[in-house]
Write a protein that holds these residues in place. Structure first.
Motif, short mmCIF file in Angstrom:
data_model
loop_
_atom_site.label_atom_id
_atom_site.label_comp_id
_atom_site.label_asym_id
_atom_site.label_seq_id
_atom_site.Cartn_x
_atom_site.Cartn_y
_atom_site.Cartn_z
N ILE A 106 -4.27 -9.02 2.23
CA ILE A 106 -5.11 -8.99 1.03
C ILE A 106 -5.99 -7.75 1.01
N ARG A 107 -6.64 -7.48 2.14
CA ARG A 107 -7.54 -6.33 2.21
C ARG A 107 -6.79 -5.01 1.99
N ARG A 108 -5.65 -4.86 2.64
CA ARG A 108 -4.91 -3.59 2.55
C ARG A 108 -4.28 -3.40 1.17
N LEU A 109 -3.81 -4.50 0.59
CA LEU A 109 -3.27 -4.41 -0.77
C LEU A 109 -4.36 -3.99 -1.75
N THR A 110 -5.54 -4.61 -1.61
CA THR A 110 -6.66 -4.26 -2.49
C THR A 110 -7.04 -2.80 -2.34
N GLU A 111 -7.14 -2.34 -1.11
CA GLU A 111 -7.51 -0.94 -0.85
C GLU A 111 -6.47 0.01 -1.44
N ALA A 112 -5.19 -0.28 -1.20
CA ALA A 112 -4.13 0.62 -1.69
C ALA A 112 -4.09 0.66 -3.21
N VAL A 113 -4.23 -0.49 -3.85
CA VAL A 113 -4.21 -0.54 -5.31
C VAL A 113 -5.40 0.21 -5.90
N ASN A 114 -6.58 0.04 -5.31
CA ASN A 114 -7.76 0.77 -5.78
C ASN A 114 -7.59 2.27 -5.64
N ASN A 115 -7.07 2.69 -4.48
CA ASN A 115 -6.85 4.13 -4.27
C ASN A 115 -5.82 4.68 -5.25
N ALA A 116 -4.73 3.92 -5.44
CA ALA A 116 -3.69 4.36 -6.36
C ALA A 116 -4.23 4.44 -7.79
N GLY A 117 -5.08 3.49 -8.16
CA GLY A 117 -5.68 3.51 -9.50
C GLY A 117 -6.54 4.74 -9.71
N ASP A 118 -7.33 5.11 -8.69
CA ASP A 118 -8.16 6.32 -8.79
C ASP A 118 -7.30 7.56 -8.95
N LEU A 119 -6.20 7.63 -8.20
CA LEU A 119 -5.30 8.79 -8.29
C LEU A 119 -4.62 8.87 -9.66
N LEU A 120 -4.21 7.71 -10.20
CA LEU A 120 -3.57 7.70 -11.52
C LEU A 120 -4.54 8.15 -12.60
N GLU A 121 -5.81 7.78 -12.47
CA GLU A 121 -6.81 8.21 -13.44
C GLU A 121 -6.92 9.72 -13.49
N ASN A 122 -6.62 10.39 -12.38
CA ASN A 122 -6.66 11.85 -12.31
C ASN A 122 -5.28 12.47 -12.53
N GLY A 123 -4.32 11.65 -12.98
CA GLY A 123 -3.01 12.17 -13.29
C GLY A 123 -2.14 12.48 -12.09
N LYS A 124 -2.48 11.94 -10.92
CA LYS A 124 -1.74 12.25 -9.69
C LYS A 124 -0.75 11.13 -9.39
N LEU A 125 0.36 11.16 -10.11
CA LEU A 125 1.33 10.08 -10.03
C LEU A 125 1.98 9.98 -8.65
N GLU A 126 2.43 11.12 -8.14
CA GLU A 126 3.13 11.10 -6.85
C GLU A 126 2.19 10.69 -5.72
N GLU A 127 0.93 11.18 -5.77
CA GLU A 127 -0.03 10.80 -4.74
C GLU A 127 -0.32 9.30 -4.79
N ALA A 128 -0.34 8.73 -6.00
CA ALA A 128 -0.55 7.28 -6.14
C ALA A 128 0.61 6.51 -5.53
N ARG A 129 1.82 7.01 -5.75
CA ARG A 129 2.98 6.36 -5.15
C ARG A 129 2.90 6.41 -3.63
N GLU A 130 2.49 7.55 -3.10
CA GLU A 130 2.38 7.69 -1.64
C GLU A 130 1.32 6.76 -1.08
N ALA A 131 0.22 6.57 -1.84
CA ALA A 131 -0.84 5.65 -1.39
C ALA A 131 -0.30 4.24 -1.26
N LEU A 132 0.56 3.83 -2.18
CA LEU A 132 1.16 2.50 -2.11
C LEU A 132 2.25 2.45 -1.04
N ARG A 133 3.02 3.52 -0.95
CA ARG A 133 4.11 3.55 0.04
C ARG A 133 3.55 3.55 1.47
#
Length: 410
Positions: A106-133
């Motif tokens: 739960i904790r790691r999923l929450t952290e990864a999703v939050n980080n990916a959301g921040d990256l997507l807000e800045n248009g960093k699609l590939e970095e968001a994918r890597e954060a989830l991967r």
């Protein structure tokens, strides 16, 4: 605080439990806790365990003495230490051990999703994918295609075999292969007022009639204007007035007995009478028809159900916002085959520095092409030509406004 009392129990076991502390320290890091005070306690407890091979227990207060003196943060830290000390004697170690993996997930999923959301807000699609991967929330990256994988190697044949062929809306361009394709960015360059929006609407009509699901996103014209233009395009209507009648020569048929040239075995078609139909205009106008008539005429097009029009105010749509909108559509079962964007430079741009606009447009074009590739749709857009192109018969790539790299990306 996600996890609530379970997080308190995990931290308590890390500080007080002789049996659980070593196992917990192997499975988590301080970053897995939800708040800064919890992370600080975990950091000190893990460091103590590493040095002394036993949990800190009562020594945790001494180890955090300086932190406890820091005003509000110190008081929060003191409350946490008192809470976990009170939990210690009644700690259910079997429960904590059984729930530890779930809590970490739960904790790691929450952290990864939050980080990916921040990256997507800045248009960093590939970095968001890597954060989830990185958290194993996405499958590993595709290794590529081996020559021995014949079916996948020859997958390029499928689009033609399956009839998956797009139209530019203009026959002569289609015949010469100048048409949209999945995963590609198709861009029309023209001066202001030359019909760029109409070009996209015409392409939308043709592709919808060919069975494609077409998403038309407009940032220039209002929703009402775009819907009106589609209605005119579907039904061949002018907006307000029917055009004046055109004088068309219409041959009047005569019988062989009536026509002397026919009786003599010859006929001069130019000798036939020609007349005009002054009360028969070529087109109806949009506002000359009743709502009922328009509804009836639109019904055959509505049955196809593949066209969706969405309006965003000029300058409001970010790349991350577009991605989120497509995600929403996909969850509702709608995956477009073709996305029409009217138009690229009216999206929100990240403008910084002397060449901010130019660089931002080029990056946005690359991001959009990447999005089309990842989501497997064709993307059509239009762009303004610079002032030099106004009034010219021919417009060339060099006339593109701002970033010339958009030409190479398209």
């Amino acid at each position: 605080m996600l996890g609530g009392s379970l997080e308190d129990n995990v931290l308590c076991a890390l500080v007080w439990s002789e049996t659980l502390a070593p196992e917990i320290a192997l499975k988590l890091t301080p970053a897995d806790f939800s708040t800064r005070p919890y992370r600080r306690v975990a950091e000190v407890a893990i460091a103590f365990l590493g040095r002394h091979r036993r949990p800190a227990r009562v020594h945790i207060v001494d180890l955090l003495e300086s932190d406890l003196q820091r005003g509000h943060d110190g008081r929060l830290l003191g409350d946490i230490l008192r809470d976990i000390e009170a939990l210690g004697p009644n700690l259910n170690e079997d429960y904590v051990l059984g729930e530890l993996e779930r809590w970490l997930d739960i904790r790691r999923l929450t952290e990864a999703v939050n980080n990916a959301g921040d990256l997507l807000e800045n248009g960093k699609l590939e970095e968001a994918r890597e954060a989830l991967r990185a958290r194993d929330l996405l499958p590993p990256a595709d290794p590529g295609v081996f020559l021995r994988d014949t079916e996948q190697w020859l997958s390029f044949l499928r689009s033609e075999e399956d009839g998956d062929v797009y139209s530019s809306g203009i026959d002569i361009l289609d015949e010469r292969g100048i048409r949209p394709a999945r995963g590609e960015l198709y861009c029309l360059l023209a001066a202001s007022g030359m019909g760029k929006s109409w070009f996209l609407i015409n392409a939308g009509k043709h592709n919808m009639l060919n069975g494609m699901r077409v998403l038309h996103i407009t940032l220039e014209n209002s929703l009402d204007t775009t819907l009106q233009r589609y209605t005119q395009c579907f039904l061949s209507l002018t907006r307000d007035e029917a055009p004046r009648s055109v004088d068309l020569g219409i041959f009047k048929r005569t019988s062989d007995d009536e026509h002397p040239d026919r009786r003599n075995g010859r006929i001069d078609r130019h000798s036939n009478e020609a007349h005009v139909e002054p009360d028969n205009p070529l087109f109806d106008s949009l506002y000359s028809l009743s709502r009922r008539e328009l509804t009836d005429r639109l019904e055959p097009f509505q049955r196809r159900g593949g066209l969706l029009v969405k309006y965003f105010p000029t300058g409001s749509l970010t790349f991350a916002g577009l991605t989120a909108y497509l995600d929403t559509l996909e969850r509702d079962g709608y995956k477009p085959d073709l996305v029409l964007l009217d138009y690229l430079t009216l999206m929100q741009l990240n403008i910084t520095g002397e060449y901010g606009i130019r660089l931002s447009i080029g990056q946005l074009a690359r991001n959009l092409r990447g999005l089309a590739n990842i989501r497997n749709f064709a993307l059509m857009t239009v762009m303004q030509a610079q002032r030099e192109a106004a009034g010219k018969l021919n417009v060339y790539a060099r006339h593109i406004a701002e970033d010339w790299s958009v030409v190479a990306t398209s």
